[in-house]
Design a protein around this motif. Sequence first.
Motif, short mmCIF file in Angstrom:
data_model
loop_
_atom_site.label_atom_id
_atom_site.label_comp_id
_atom_site.label_asym_id
_atom_site.label_seq_id
_atom_site.Cartn_x
_atom_site.Cartn_y
_atom_site.Cartn_z
N VAL A 139 39.85 37.47 30.71
CA VAL A 139 40.81 38.70 30.14
C VAL A 139 40.17 39.46 31.06
O VAL A 139 41.03 40.42 32.06
CB VAL A 139 40.87 38.69 29.01
CG1 VAL A 139 41.97 40.47 28.43
CG2 VAL A 139 42.63 37.37 28.03
N ALA A 140 39.08 39.78 31.50
CA ALA A 140 38.49 41.06 32.09
C ALA A 140 39.18 40.76 33.33
O ALA A 140 39.12 41.72 34.48
CB ALA A 140 37.02 40.58 32.08
N ASN A 141 38.86 39.76 34.21
CA ASN A 141 39.80 39.77 35.42
C ASN A 141 41.20 39.28 35.74
O ASN A 141 42.23 39.14 36.71
CB ASN A 141 39.15 39.01 36.17
CG ASN A 141 37.14 38.95 36.74
OD1 ASN A 141 37.66 40.44 37.13
ND2 ASN A 141 36.29 38.48 36.69
N ARG A 142 41.72 38.89 34.38
CA ARG A 142 43.49 39.07 34.32
C ARG A 142 43.68 38.40 34.49
O ARG A 142 44.63 38.07 35.87
CB ARG A 142 43.86 40.46 34.85
CG ARG A 142 43.58 41.53 34.08
CD ARG A 142 44.13 43.03 35.03
NE ARG A 142 43.07 43.66 35.88
CZ ARG A 142 41.61 43.77 35.66
NH1 ARG A 142 41.65 44.37 34.24
NH2 ARG A 142 41.28 43.98 37.37
N LYS A 159 39.02 34.28 42.40
CA LYS A 159 39.79 35.31 41.30
C LYS A 159 39.81 36.70 42.29
O LYS A 159 39.60 37.60 41.62
CB LYS A 159 38.63 35.55 39.76
CG LYS A 159 38.89 34.06 39.28
CD LYS A 159 37.78 34.70 38.05
CE LYS A 159 37.67 33.30 37.37
NZ LYS A 159 37.10 33.44 36.16
#
Lengths: 410, 495
Positions: B113-116, B193
């Motif tokens: 989630v932090a890097n979507r 990512k």
Amino acid sequence: METIRPASVADLAAAIASAQGAGTTLALTGGGSKRALGRPVDAAATLDLSAFSGIVDYQPSELVLTARAATPMAEIADALAGAHQILAFEPPDLGRLYGRKPGGGTLGGALAANLAGPRRVKSGAARDHFLGFSGVSGRGEIFKGGAKVVKNVTGYDLPKLMAGSFGTLAAFDTVTVKVMPAPAEVLTILIGGNDAHAAIRHLAWALNSPCEVSGAAYLPAELTCHSSVHLVRGCGTGVAAIRLEGTANSVAARARALATDSSLWRYELPSELSRTLWAEIRDVVDILPYPASAVWRVSVPPTAGPDVVDAARAAAASAQDVAAYYDWGGGLVWLATAPGGDSGAAAIRAAVARCGGHATLVRAPDAVRALVPVFEPLAGPLAALAARVKAAFDPARILNRGRMVAEPGP
Amino acid sequence: MKMPAPDEAVLSRRMQIVADLRRIVPGEGVIDAEEERRAYECDALSAYRQLPMVVVLPSTTAQVAAVLRYCHENRVRVVPRGAGTSLSGGALPLADGVLLGMGKFNRILDVDVANRCVVAQPGVTNLGITNAVQHLGYYYAPDPSSQIACTIGGNVAENSGGVHCLKYGLTTNNVLGVEFVTMEGEVLRLGGKHLDAGGYDMLGIVVGSEGLLGVVTEVTVRILRKPETARAVLIGFPSSEAGGECVAAVIGAGIIPGGMEMMDRPAIHAAEAFAKAGYPLDVEALLIVELDGPAGEVDELIQAVEGIARQHGATHVRISASEEERLLFWAGRKSAFPAIGRISPDYLCMDGTIPRGRLSEVLRRITQLSAEHRLRVANVFHAGDGNLHPLIMFDANDPDELTRAEAFGADILRTCVEVGGVLTGEHGVGIEKRDLMDTMFDDTDLALQLRLKCAFDAEGLLNPGKVFPVLHRCAELGRVIVRGGKLRFADLPRF
């Protein structure tokens, strides 16, 4: 050095075919604004494409614009502004970063370099807006790829390959791009803080909200002083900047939704000041005003941004030799390093290898760029594949030879 | 449909090849029995069927690499397959080919989630990605209508779209990286990512390459936060011209709707009879415009759209008052295909894209062609991005009707290209539009694309017979015409 300036696509094809036959290497140029981006090209002749200029077709309601590739960006921007539209990928003007005048770039150049500004996080890069082209391959063949409509999957997506190929595969004649409506209002939430990791968590919090954030950058304290926006310049700390674009009511409502802890230093920048700040973040040179330094552009997973900066600092003679700021929620790091030696390449690339991504040496003296790979070096099978792809379009390697990777002579 | 002639030398070694493949993929991963292979004989373009020589269902990247390396060394053709939902025949097997099914690659590997982003194996369904993150408030944006069944690997191969592409892009704009195995069995990583490529955008060329360049074994996609709200407005027009003008005016006003769909009278009637969505039956064109985003903005824009619709002569305007009503508006549109299936034994779904401004002209031409080919047609249209899906109704049991339906479809696609559009907006070329490629591309254009194919797969072993009408040998394409050692065209301006 000889300069060839074809006036028509037939002339262009003839010139490239002749050069191929003779093994004459060609340095492609449109406006010349990004000549210093990439490895120094050692070409026998300059292929000046500046005659391929002018908008061919622009119908705002189709969201599509077709222009000759060397059309100046300023002309494109003017035409779009007349219909309240923009290039959503927000291409930077890198002219001043290279000590040139601003406004020298062309549309074809922006696409060939796959430029992208702060709106990359929401709207994509040049690659995502590049719909089609016609041009001439390194064999002197006139060909086309993609199309002039916004949705197309017919055949290979050649515009994607051309985006970021820096003129090493083909010379463009015309290009077609997707355009988007211009936002009516811009608002920027500024949040003060000196910890890069905490700032990037703030940016992620905003990007991960339903507020359609269109820019998420962090300027550390040593760089905020360079901004011409007084609130940023005078804040005395680092600043996380969160951009909201849209109608006035919507922007205001979303700014309220992104409420922060009242203990934090927080300001909201209105439209005009917002536009100034994001242009500074986009064009780099205002935030990193060090004409002698080397400049790196590093794309990594957003949470890994600070690790790259830490690694560059650890390897530098003095931590003050490295200045850096973050765009794309932390995923894009602009670093200024001391221009000597490898300009920090070994440390930066090792950090990138740990988290995945790529580092481009955007600015450095010619001698450095001839020795240090400007683009992320590729591993064995991928490097071989890239060479085969190059050969598919330009078997004699006459187009911008050496611009992207060191290539031996013929 | 002419496919590459089966290689007798390969067919004669079939038993040996099956035995060798079993050593690479043990147990039930190699399917040899004819009745079991039968399940793989076609994809969703079911008019074309071919029993594959053997089916292989690997479960690791190492197995995929070993199978491809073996096939490369032994000159055996390979057809990759996801869920088999292709509408263009992209996964049609070859009589002398290995059908490489990726269904066992069905795990979500990482939710970051932090890097979507989400990292998934290629056999995860499109909806499976959204299902993995929706409890956190996220989703994966591209939504092809087959999203409950189609796989993310297949989406990468076809560069799949959906009703939300205008605002959120196609697969290519939402994929960050892939792990990818070449025909020679080399495992490559493209992207990750992070955003964009440091050199040539190989990921951009692999997405939408219809299984001709390699086999994807892992996919990293971007996820988005679910919009705060979504509302739809249903707008009826007395003519398709008025509907088309309204679409242009909405975009001209700077509004990019999450979805903007149009249906013609036959499609409206079929969908209403099937789904009881409450569509008006006394209109010639029906538009569904969906606005999504922050609540205040959606309210503002939906009023703007309503105003534009009335200015363009809308006779029917209804704004969804609840989430149930919004979904009901969509229920009709989303059931358009099965609704046509109920009133016709078979149908062909075409997929051209046109400049939106040419819509009325193209619809008139389709009506003419319908009369000429004596077949009914209903039109559904991703109006926002100009992607037209004419549904040609016919009876496959009547060989003459099938022939006429295909000729009708080809005429529609030629019309799309003539007005400045393309053969396919989201379904892919496959075998279905393969022989029409020369209406859009000349020999030089196609030769360039084939040379790119050769850079990835020099022997032409991966999914041959798809996309390109004629597969030249790479050596023929590679010839360089040397024009003597002198610069020609000495009259060119040089300074």
